[in-house]
Design an enzyme around this catalytic site. Structure first.
Site, PDB file in Angstrom:
ATOM      1  N   GLY A 237       8.344  -2.070  15.195  1.00 21.31           N
ATOM      2  CA  GLY A 237       9.510  -2.026  15.831  1.00 21.31           C
ATOM      3  C   GLY A 237      10.787  -1.806  14.827  1.00 21.31           C
ATOM      4  CD  GLU A 272       0.910  -4.073  15.676  1.00 20.53           C
ATOM      5  OE1 GLU A 272       1.443  -3.613  16.349  1.00 20.53           O
ATOM      6  OE2 GLU A 272      -0.355  -4.578  15.742  1.00 20.53           O
ATOM      7  N   GLY A 274       6.029   2.433  13.490  1.00 17.29           N
ATOM      8  CA  GLY A 274       5.518   3.638  13.817  1.00 17.29           C
ATOM      9  C   GLY A 274       6.905   4.618  13.516  1.00 17.29           C
ATOM     10  NE  ARG A 275      11.736   3.472  17.463  1.00 15.80           N
ATOM     11  CZ  ARG A 275      12.063   4.033  18.786  1.00 15.80           C
ATOM     12  NH1 ARG A 275      12.743   5.067  19.019  1.00 15.80           N
ATOM     13  NH2 ARG A 275      11.669   3.187  19.824  1.00 15.80           N
ATOM     14  CE1 TYR A 315      12.513   4.232  26.943  1.00  9.63           C
ATOM     15  CE2 TYR A 315      12.344   5.915  25.082  1.00  9.63           C
ATOM     16  CZ  TYR A 315      11.721   4.718  25.994  1.00  9.63           C
ATOM     17  OH  TYR A 315      10.299   4.469  26.091  1.00  9.63           O
ATOM     18  CB  CYS A 341      14.612  21.835  38.759  1.00 11.81           C
ATOM     19  SG  CYS A 341      14.656  23.667  38.793  1.00 11.81           S
ATOM     20  CD  GLU A 342      13.885  16.074  38.430  1.00 11.00           C
ATOM     21  OE1 GLU A 342      14.595  15.298  38.560  1.00 11.00           O
ATOM     22  OE2 GLU A 342      12.730  16.278  38.758  1.00 11.00           O
ATOM     23  CE1 TYR A 370       6.733   5.505  20.721  1.00 12.16           C
ATOM     24  CE2 TYR A 370       8.406   5.202  19.409  1.00 12.16           C
ATOM     25  CZ  TYR A 370       7.240   4.909  19.716  1.00 12.16           C
ATOM     26  OH  TYR A 370       6.521   3.929  19.316  1.00 12.16           O
TER      27      TYR A 370
END
Length: 419
Positions: A237, A272, A274-275, A315, A341-342, A370
C-alpha cells in the site's frame, strides 16, 4: 526518469518522441532502471531482517515486469489463478508466492497447491473450510495466514481502503482468535501466519504504525497462548507521487516502523508492495486528436481513453500530463478527455498546460501501476502496446492488439445446444 539530451526528450535514455513514432500511440512505456532502483531501495532498507518481498502482481502483471521481479528474487502476491500462471511463466519461484483475495475458488486453491505456492492468506471461515477440503483431497498440507481486519482508517480513497470493519477484506480479531483455538480441526491447513493490509496509496506512516501495533499485539497474544506464528505479512500500500506536494513514504522509514512494531519476532516478515515499485516507472504516451471548443474550457481530445487508463474515471485520480515538446508556449486551460462515448472518459478538468495542437505527443505520468492491468477493450478499442525501456534501449513487451486478436474467442451462433 525523464531527462533531456539537448532538445530531445529522454525516458530511461530512450528518445520517446522517436519511440512513439515507431510504436504508435497510445503506448505504455516502463523504465526498467526505475523499477530496479525501487527494488534495491527496499531490499537495502530490509538488510538484516528475515524478510520476503512479494510484488503485488495486480499493479502491473506484464510478464516482462514480472521477470524483473524474478531476477531480483522477489516473490509475488497474487489474487487469481491467472496471476499465478503469469508469475510462474515469468520465473517467480512458487514457494515465494502468496495467494490473497476474498474469492479464491476450490479450483484455484487446487492449482496453487499443485504449483507449490508458499502460503494462502485466508479471509473467511468458508475459505478456511474449503482449503481444508481441497488440501485433504490432495493429501497435502497447505500453509496459511489469517488476514485480520485491524479496523484502521488508511486515510486514502474510499475505493482503495481495505482495513476498516465495513470493508470486505479479512476477519475481525475475535474470529481470527477462534480459528487458532480450533486449528486442530483443520489438519490439512497449517495456520501459522498473520496478514494485514489496510489499503493502497498510503502517504502517511501514522495509519501504518497503528495497524502494525494491532498486528503486533495480536501476535503477542497468540504467542502467549501457545500458538506458533512463523510468518507476519504486513501487506503493502505504499503511496507514490501523482501530483506536486505529495510526499511518498521512504522505504527506510517504512521498514523502521516495521522493525519497531515487530521487534522480537523471529519468523519471516512478508511485504507486498505493488504500486510503489512500478507506478512512477511508467508513462502513457498519447497524441492529441483535436481541440474542441467547450462551454467553460476547450476539450483536449486524446487518442488514449478510459479503457486504456481507468484510474481518473474510477477514482477521480490525478495524473500529471506533460507535452513532450519542451518548446515554450503560452498556457491554456483544458478539459483533457478521450474519445470513448462516456462523459466519465475524462483525464483532467480545468488542467493548465502549454498550448497544444492536433498531433502533439503528451505523456501521462505515474501510470506504471493500475494502468495496463486495468485496461479493457470497451468501445472495441484494442489494448495499447507496452514497451520496456532500459538505459537507452527498448523492447516491445506487448504488441498493440489487432482487430482479430480483440475478437478471438468470439464466434457466430452456429452450434446450438440444450441443457
Amino acid at each position: 526518469m525523464t531527462s533531456r539530451a539537448g532538445s530531445v526528450p529522454l525516458f530511461d535514455g530512450v528518445d520517446i518522441a522517436a519511440l512513439a513514432s515507431r510504436v504508435g500511440t497510445p503506448t505504455y512505456a516502463y523504465s526498467a532502471s526505475t523499477i530496479r532502483a525501487r527494488i534495491d531501495e527496499l531490499l537495502s532498507a530490509l538488510t538484516g531482517l528475515n524478510a520476503l518481498v512479494c510484488y503485488a502482481a495486480k499493479a502491473n502483471s506484464n510478464v516482462a515486469v514480472l521477470q524483473l521481479m524474478a531476477e531480483h528474487e522477489l516473490g509475488a502476491d497474487i489474487v487469481s489463478a491467472g496471476e499465478l500462471w503469469r508469475c510462474l511463466q515469468a520465473g517467480i519461484r512458487p514457494g515465494r508466492i502468496v495467494f490473497s483475495g476474498v474469492g479464491k475458488t476450490a479450483e484455484e486453491m487446487r492449482e496453487a497447491l499443485a504449483a507449490g505456492i508458499g502460503r494462502f492468506n485466508l479471509e473467511s471461515r468458508d475459505e478456511l473450510e474449503t482449503l481444508q477440503a481441497v488440501a485433504a483431497s490432495m493429501n497435502t498440507v497447505a500453509r496459511a495466514a489469517v488476514r485480520i481486519n485491524p479496523d484502521v482508517d488508511a486515510r486514502t480513497h474510499a475505493k482503495i481502503s481495505t482495513g476498516r470493519a465495513e470493508n470486505k477484506f479479512g476477519v475481525g480479531l475475535d474470529e481470527a482468535r477462534d480459528w487458532f483455538d480450533h486449528a486442530a480441526g483443520f489438519p490439512n491447513v497449517r495456520l501459522d501466519g498473520l496478514h494485514a493490509h489496510i489499503g493502497s496509496q498510503l502517504l502517511e506512516l501514522a495509519p501504518i504504525r497503528q495497524a502494525l501495533q494491532r498486528v503486533a499485539a495480536f501476535w503477542h497474544e497468540l504467542r502467549d497462548a501457545g500458538h506458533a506464528i512463523a510468518s507476519i505479512d504486513v501487506g503493502g500500500g505504499l503511496g507514490v507521487r501523482y501530483r506536486e506536494g505529495e510526499r511518498p513514504i521512504a522505504a527506510v522509514g517504512y521498514v523502521a516502523a516495521i522493525r519497531e512494531a515487530l521487534a522480537g519476532f523471529d519468523g519471516r516478515l512478508v511485504l507486498e508492495p505493488g504500486r510503489w515499485l512500478v507506478a512512477e516507472a511508467g508513462v502513457l504516451l498519447t497524441r492529441v486528436i483535436r481541440i474542441k471548443p467547450g462551454a467553460n474550457h476547450p476539450f483536449l481530445v486524446l487518442d488514449a481513453a478510459m479503457n486504456d487508463l481507468l484510474r481518473p474515471s474510477l477514482y477521480e485520480a490525478w495524473h500529471d500530463i506533460e507535452p513532450v515538446d519542451a518548446q515554450p508556449r503560452p498556457l491554456e486551460t483544458y478539459d483533457v478527455v478521450g474519445p470513448v462515448c462516456e462523459t466519465g472518459d475524462t483525464f483532467a478538468r480545468a488542467r493548465t498546460l502549454p498550448r497544444c495542437n492536433a498531433g502533439d505527443l503528451l505523456m501521462i505520468h505515474t501510470t506504471g501501476a493500475y494502468g495496463a492491468s486495468m485496461a479493457s477493450t470497451y468501445n472495441s478499442r484494442p489494448l495499447a502496446a507496452e514497451v520496456l525501456l532500459d538505459s537507452g534501449r527498448y523492447a516491445e513487451v506487448r504488441r498493440r492488439q489487432t482487430w482479430q486478436e480483440m475478437i478471438a474467442g468470439e464466434q457466430a451462433a452456429r452450434h446450438w445446444h440444450t441443457t
